[in-house]
Write a protein that holds these residues in place. Structure first.
Motif, PDB file in Angstrom:
ATOM      1  N   VAL A 137      76.698  29.719  58.691  1.00 48.20           N
ATOM      2  CA  VAL A 137      75.731  29.620  57.946  1.00 48.20           C
ATOM      3  C   VAL A 137      74.543  29.139  58.650  1.00 48.20           C
ATOM      4  CG1 VAL A 137      74.377  28.538  56.328  1.00 48.20           C
ATOM      5  CG2 VAL A 137      76.705  29.664  55.379  1.00 48.20           C
ATOM      6  N   GLY A 138      74.514  28.506  59.189  1.00 48.09           N
ATOM      7  CA  GLY A 138      73.429  27.434  60.056  1.00 48.09           C
ATOM      8  C   GLY A 138      72.804  28.954  61.556  1.00 48.09           C
ATOM      9  N   ILE A 139      73.425  29.677  61.844  1.00 52.29           N
ATOM     10  CA  ILE A 139      73.317  30.361  62.787  1.00 52.29           C
ATOM     11  C   ILE A 139      72.294  31.500  61.840  1.00 52.29           C
ATOM     12  CG2 ILE A 139      74.277  32.614  64.031  1.00 52.29           C
ATOM     13  CD1 ILE A 139      76.496  30.004  65.122  1.00 52.29           C
ATOM     14  N   GLY A 140      73.302  31.912  60.533  1.00 54.68           N
ATOM     15  CA  GLY A 140      72.689  33.333  60.504  1.00 54.68           C
ATOM     16  C   GLY A 140      70.946  32.769  59.670  1.00 54.68           C
ATOM     17  N   ARG A 141      70.943  31.423  59.316  1.00 53.45           N
ATOM     18  CA  ARG A 141      69.614  30.967  59.272  1.00 53.45           C
ATOM     19  C   ARG A 141      68.953  31.603  60.290  1.00 53.45           C
ATOM     20  NH1 ARG A 141      64.495  31.545  57.081  1.00 53.45           N
ATOM     21  NH2 ARG A 141      63.168  29.782  56.993  1.00 53.45           N
ATOM     22  N   LEU A 142      69.291  31.023  61.980  1.00 57.26           N
ATOM     23  CA  LEU A 142      68.630  30.901  63.121  1.00 57.26           C
ATOM     24  C   LEU A 142      68.463  32.768  63.355  1.00 57.26           C
ATOM     25  CD1 LEU A 142      68.055  28.923  64.717  1.00 57.26           C
ATOM     26  CD2 LEU A 142      70.327  28.949  65.843  1.00 57.26           C
ATOM     27  N   GLY A 143      69.386  32.714  62.941  1.00 50.50           N
ATOM     28  CA  GLY A 143      68.487  34.648  63.366  1.00 50.50           C
ATOM     29  C   GLY A 143      67.663  34.926  62.812  1.00 50.50           C
ATOM     30  N   ASP A 144      67.457  34.243  61.547  1.00 54.81           N
ATOM     31  CA  ASP A 144      66.113  35.097  60.686  1.00 54.81           C
ATOM     32  C   ASP A 144      65.181  34.984  61.191  1.00 54.81           C
ATOM     33  OD1 ASP A 144      67.784  35.944  58.748  1.00 54.81           O
ATOM     34  OD2 ASP A 144      68.165  34.603  57.489  1.00 54.81           O
ATOM     35  N   MET A 145      64.770  33.028  61.637  1.00 54.06           N
ATOM     36  CA  MET A 145      63.532  32.503  62.537  1.00 54.06           C
ATOM     37  C   MET A 145      63.498  32.787  64.070  1.00 54.06           C
ATOM     38  SD  MET A 145      64.311  29.024  60.902  1.00 54.06           S
ATOM     39  CE  MET A 145      62.850  28.380  61.096  1.00 54.06           C
ATOM     40  N   VAL A 146      64.336  33.273  64.685  1.00 54.29           N
ATOM     41  CA  VAL A 146      64.225  33.719  66.255  1.00 54.29           C
ATOM     42  C   VAL A 146      64.310  34.774  66.619  1.00 54.29           C
ATOM     43  CG1 VAL A 146      64.871  31.482  66.813  1.00 54.29           C
ATOM     44  CG2 VAL A 146      66.419  32.720  66.659  1.00 54.29           C
ATOM     45  N   GLY A 147      64.992  35.339  65.460  1.00 54.65           N
ATOM     46  CA  GLY A 147      65.077  37.244  65.517  1.00 54.65           C
ATOM     47  C   GLY A 147      66.951  37.438  65.656  1.00 54.65           C
ATOM     48  N   ARG A 148      67.195  38.211  65.091  1.00 51.05           N
ATOM     49  CA  ARG A 148      69.240  38.382  64.560  1.00 51.05           C
ATOM     50  C   ARG A 148      69.292  39.266  65.702  1.00 51.05           C
ATOM     51  NH1 ARG A 148      66.461  38.460  59.021  1.00 51.05           N
ATOM     52  NH2 ARG A 148      65.940  40.653  59.750  1.00 51.05           N
ATOM     53  N   ARG A 149      68.725  40.205  65.944  1.00 48.21           N
ATOM     54  CA  ARG A 149      69.056  40.976  67.373  1.00 48.21           C
ATOM     55  C   ARG A 149      69.309  40.285  68.824  1.00 48.21           C
ATOM     56  NH1 ARG A 149      67.457  43.713  71.429  1.00 48.21           N
ATOM     57  NH2 ARG A 149      67.999  45.716  72.893  1.00 48.21           N
ATOM     58  N   ALA A 175      63.667  18.418  52.007  1.00 51.10           N
ATOM     59  CA  ALA A 175      63.414  19.244  53.090  1.00 51.10           C
ATOM     60  C   ALA A 175      62.629  20.547  53.178  1.00 51.10           C
ATOM     61  CB  ALA A 175      64.628  19.979  53.903  1.00 51.10           C
ATOM     62  N   PRO A 176      61.096  19.799  53.783  1.00 48.84           N
ATOM     63  CA  PRO A 176      60.127  21.318  53.739  1.00 48.84           C
ATOM     64  C   PRO A 176      61.036  22.806  53.805  1.00 48.84           C
ATOM     65  CG  PRO A 176      59.973  20.124  55.740  1.00 48.84           C
ATOM     66  CD  PRO A 176      61.028  19.336  54.988  1.00 48.84           C
ATOM     67  N   ASP A 177      61.273  23.393  54.438  1.00 48.05           N
ATOM     68  CA  ASP A 177      61.772  24.274  54.840  1.00 48.05           C
ATOM     69  C   ASP A 177      63.684  24.541  54.686  1.00 48.05           C
ATOM     70  OD1 ASP A 177      61.643  27.780  55.421  1.00 48.05           O
ATOM     71  OD2 ASP A 177      61.872  26.605  57.478  1.00 48.05           O
ATOM     72  N   PRO A 178      64.205  23.993  54.082  1.00 45.05           N
ATOM     73  CA  PRO A 178      65.395  23.963  54.243  1.00 45.05           C
ATOM     74  C   PRO A 178      66.809  24.946  54.628  1.00 45.05           C
ATOM     75  CG  PRO A 178      65.158  24.427  51.115  1.00 45.05           C
ATOM     76  CD  PRO A 178      63.607  24.594  52.390  1.00 45.05           C
ATOM     77  N   LEU A 179      67.434  24.433  55.050  1.00 46.17           N
ATOM     78  CA  LEU A 179      68.202  25.685  55.386  1.00 46.17           C
ATOM     79  C   LEU A 179      69.066  26.754  54.420  1.00 46.17           C
ATOM     80  CD1 LEU A 179      70.410  26.328  58.030  1.00 46.17           C
ATOM     81  CD2 LEU A 179      72.018  25.191  56.869  1.00 46.17           C
ATOM     82  N   VAL A 180      69.335  26.317  53.022  1.00 52.66           N
ATOM     83  CA  VAL A 180      69.957  26.960  51.834  1.00 52.66           C
ATOM     84  C   VAL A 180      68.992  26.298  50.820  1.00 52.66           C
ATOM     85  CG1 VAL A 180      71.051  27.123  50.708  1.00 52.66           C
ATOM     86  CG2 VAL A 180      71.997  27.022  52.948  1.00 52.66           C
ATOM     87  N   SER A 181      67.714  27.043  50.753  1.00 48.28           N
ATOM     88  CA  SER A 181      67.187  26.691  49.409  1.00 48.28           C
ATOM     89  C   SER A 181      67.673  27.124  47.991  1.00 48.28           C
ATOM     90  CB  SER A 181      66.049  27.913  49.370  1.00 48.28           C
ATOM     91  OG  SER A 181      65.258  27.651  48.234  1.00 48.28           O
ATOM     92  N   HIS A 233      60.904  24.207  63.658  1.00 45.65           N
ATOM     93  CA  HIS A 233      61.261  23.911  62.221  1.00 45.65           C
ATOM     94  C   HIS A 233      62.210  24.446  61.168  1.00 45.65           C
ATOM     95  CE1 HIS A 233      56.641  23.636  62.744  1.00 45.65           C
ATOM     96  NE2 HIS A 233      56.783  22.748  62.081  1.00 45.65           N
ATOM     97  N   PHE A 234      63.427  23.966  62.333  1.00 38.51           N
ATOM     98  CA  PHE A 234      64.960  24.584  61.503  1.00 38.51           C
ATOM     99  C   PHE A 234      65.293  23.231  61.453  1.00 38.51           C
ATOM    100  CE2 PHE A 234      69.604  24.780  62.942  1.00 38.51           C
ATOM    101  CZ  PHE A 234      69.758  25.680  61.884  1.00 38.51           C
ATOM    102  N   ASP A 235      65.950  23.630  60.474  1.00 41.71           N
ATOM    103  CA  ASP A 235      66.404  22.721  59.587  1.00 41.71           C
ATOM    104  C   ASP A 235      67.445  22.095  60.537  1.00 41.71           C
ATOM    105  OD1 ASP A 235      67.270  20.464  58.098  1.00 41.71           O
ATOM    106  OD2 ASP A 235      67.703  21.905  55.779  1.00 41.71           O
ATOM    107  N   ARG A 236      67.997  21.356  61.195  1.00 39.31           N
ATOM    108  CA  ARG A 236      68.698  20.413  61.963  1.00 39.31           C
ATOM    109  C   ARG A 236      69.812  19.573  61.253  1.00 39.31           C
ATOM    110  NH1 ARG A 236      64.245  20.221  65.618  1.00 39.31           N
ATOM    111  NH2 ARG A 236      64.680  21.988  67.028  1.00 39.31           N
ATOM    112  N   ALA A 237      69.267  18.676  60.421  1.00 39.42           N
ATOM    113  CA  ALA A 237      69.683  17.601  59.438  1.00 39.42           C
ATOM    114  C   ALA A 237      70.961  18.646  59.007  1.00 39.42           C
ATOM    115  CB  ALA A 237      68.888  16.769  58.767  1.00 39.42           C
ATOM    116  N   GLY A 238      69.903  19.783  58.016  1.00 36.65           N
ATOM    117  CA  GLY A 238      70.777  20.252  56.754  1.00 36.65           C
ATOM    118  C   GLY A 238      71.917  21.001  57.563  1.00 36.65           C
ATOM    119  N   TRP A 239      71.927  21.480  58.836  1.00 40.37           N
ATOM    120  CA  TRP A 239      73.015  22.345  59.915  1.00 40.37           C
ATOM    121  C   TRP A 239      74.391  21.093  60.178  1.00 40.37           C
ATOM    122  CZ3 TRP A 239      71.982  25.258  64.651  1.00 40.37           C
ATOM    123  CH2 TRP A 239      73.212  26.176  64.794  1.00 40.37           C
TER     124      TRP A 239
END
Length: 464
Positions: free
Chosen positions: A68-80, A250-256, A203-209
């Motif tokens: 799940v965390g990797i999926g969200r990180l892909g949204d933020m830094v680029g999935r490709r 969290a202001p930008d949660p990993l899972v909303s 702003h990746f939600d590290r604590a949530g991950w």
């Protein structure tokens, strides 16, 4: 000029789908191919079965905890970008595992391979909305479902051939050239990442991950631990509560949580977890029934068990076409009804029905699974904002993995309870048959629950 542009667009779409297909199949092979090598690994490293089992568990735990965390990180830094990193990690870890000089080096390499596999699983589905038109999404999902089933079906046979012919190391080293093919296809076929909008990786939600990974890892380990893993379940529960509280603040949660309320994601994930729990039962219970009750030898058991993945592979693409033509939700319900029919048939299966009766029930359930999985993925992903597709794709893969892990543990326990003994390898044929019927009676109840969840969502959607 238009025909040329159209032909060029179709060519890029085919190349992108080829890339996603290769990535999906490779990640499935990573799960299904290594089990066959466990006896060889036990001999090579002079290790017990519980020790070599970590070669399988380390990969599965890494995928489940991080997906799940990797999926969200892909949204933020680029999935490709992240998918290419994942494939590269998968290749490097496969080669390192193939060259491992000790069991624990191999286990570590498999965990890193699982990190790459998590990126491959989490991000593949998220590209579908970018590379195919919306009215063909179901077919693309069906293709990826087919390739996942092909990887699952091919793993044991390819693994057995390689271990017998070249030794266990070849089972990992072969991922090198296969991974390079997937990497080249991804580089050439997948669309370049757009400039990332929003808060960015800082702003990746590290604590949530971390809390989510701890929750999932503790739960998954508890489900595979001897003695029930009560302490680990307690850790999972505490970490889960802390995760929910962290996400709420969290202001930008990993899972909303808002995302679950606005879309079919919660329903889709719940149904997927229930269905995967049931389908895992066919892999856990089936071999015992076929060998102990029906008296088949090992090769015949393998042939019968492979009927399920073969049917799933053949059904995946037609399931996608059906979802596009008739609507994903209708196909979801049809698939669940077919799984229910197969589970009910197995719960009442007389021993006199033999192999034909067993195969008929399994084929019905597995074809229903292919319909459900393709249509469920199509329906869920259709409503997701572009900047959340990686997260949701990872969530769908997570629900499937959690269902598989739960199914291996809980349905195995139900089977032993129904058979009246924990020593299933020595259980009499009639006891194993009773265990099969009890297991699939519970399975039928789980699928009925999934149907009720889906029907309840349809009703609430209609009211709105």
């Amino acid at each position: 000029m238009k025909p040329c542009v159209s032909q060029s667009h179709r060519g890029r779409t085919r190349l992108a789908l080829a890339s996603l297909s290769a990535t999906t199949m490779l990640s499935s092979l990573g799960i299904s191919s290594v089990n066959i090598a466990l006896p060889a690994l036990s001999e090579a490293f002079d290790a017990s079965f519980p020790q070599v089992q970590w070669v399988v568990l380390s990969y599965l735990l890494a995928v489940t905890a991080l997906i799940v965390g990797i999926g969200r990180l892909g949204d933020m830094v680029g999935r490709r970008r992240l998918l290419l990193v994942g494939i590269t990690l998968f290749i490097a870890a496969s080669v390192a595992g193939g060259l491992a000089s000790s069991l624990w080096v191999l286990v570590t390499a498999r965990a890193v391979q699982g990190l790459g596999g998590a990126a491959m699983m989490a991000l593949s589905l998220s590209f579908v909305g970018e590379v195919v038109p919306k009215d063909r999404t179901g077919r693309a999902m069906g293709l990826l479902g087919t390739m996942s089933a092909v990887g699952t079906a091919l793993g044991p046979s390819l693994g057995g051939f390689l271990v017998d012919a070249l030794g266990w190391r070849s089972l990992l080293l072969v991922n090198g050239p296969l991974g390079l093919v997937a990497l080249v296809l991804a580089v050439r076929g997948l669309p370049i990442d757009d400039r990332v909008a929003g808060p960015g990786p800082a702003h990746f939600d590290r604590a949530g991950w971390v809390l989510l990974a701890l929750t999932l890892a503790a739960y998954s380990t508890a489900m595979t631990a001897e003695g029930g893993g009560v302490g680990l379940l307690a850790v999972a529960a505490v970490a889960g509560v802390l995760f929910v509280r962290t996400e709420a603040r969290a202001p930008d949660p990993l899972v909303s949580l808002e995302l679950f309320r606005q879309t079919a994601l919660g329903v889709g994930m719940a149904a997927s977890a229930l269905v995967s729990t049931v389908m895992m039962a066919t892999l856990v219970v089936g071999p015992f029934y076929l060998s102990r009750t029906l008296g088949l030898d090992a090769s015949s058991v393998g042939l019968v068990v492979s009927a399920g993945p073969v049917v799933a592979a053949l059904t995946g693409f037609p399931a996608g076409r059906a979802a596009d033509r008739y609507g994903a939700r209708r196909v979801v319900v049809t698939g669940l009804l077919m799984i229910l029919a197969g589970a009910v048939a197995l719960s009442a299966l007389p021993e006199e029905a033999g192999v034909p009766g067993y195969v008929a029930a399994i084929v019905t359930a597995t074809a229903g699974y292919a319909l459900f999985q393709t249509a469920n993925n199509t329906e869920v992903m259709a409503d997701i904002p572009v900047d959340r597709r990686g997260l949701v794709s990872g969530g769908l893969s997570l629900s499937r993995n959690l269902g598989l892990i739960t199914g291996a543990s809980t349905m195995g326990a139900v089977f032993a309870l129904g058979a009246g003994t924990a020593d299933l390898a020595a259980a009499p044929p009639e006891a194993v048959a009773a265990g099969l019927r009890a297991t699939f009676l519970v399975a039928a109840c789980l699928i009925s629950t999934a149907l009720a969840v889906v029907a309840g969502f349809r009703t609430s959607s209609a009211c709105r």
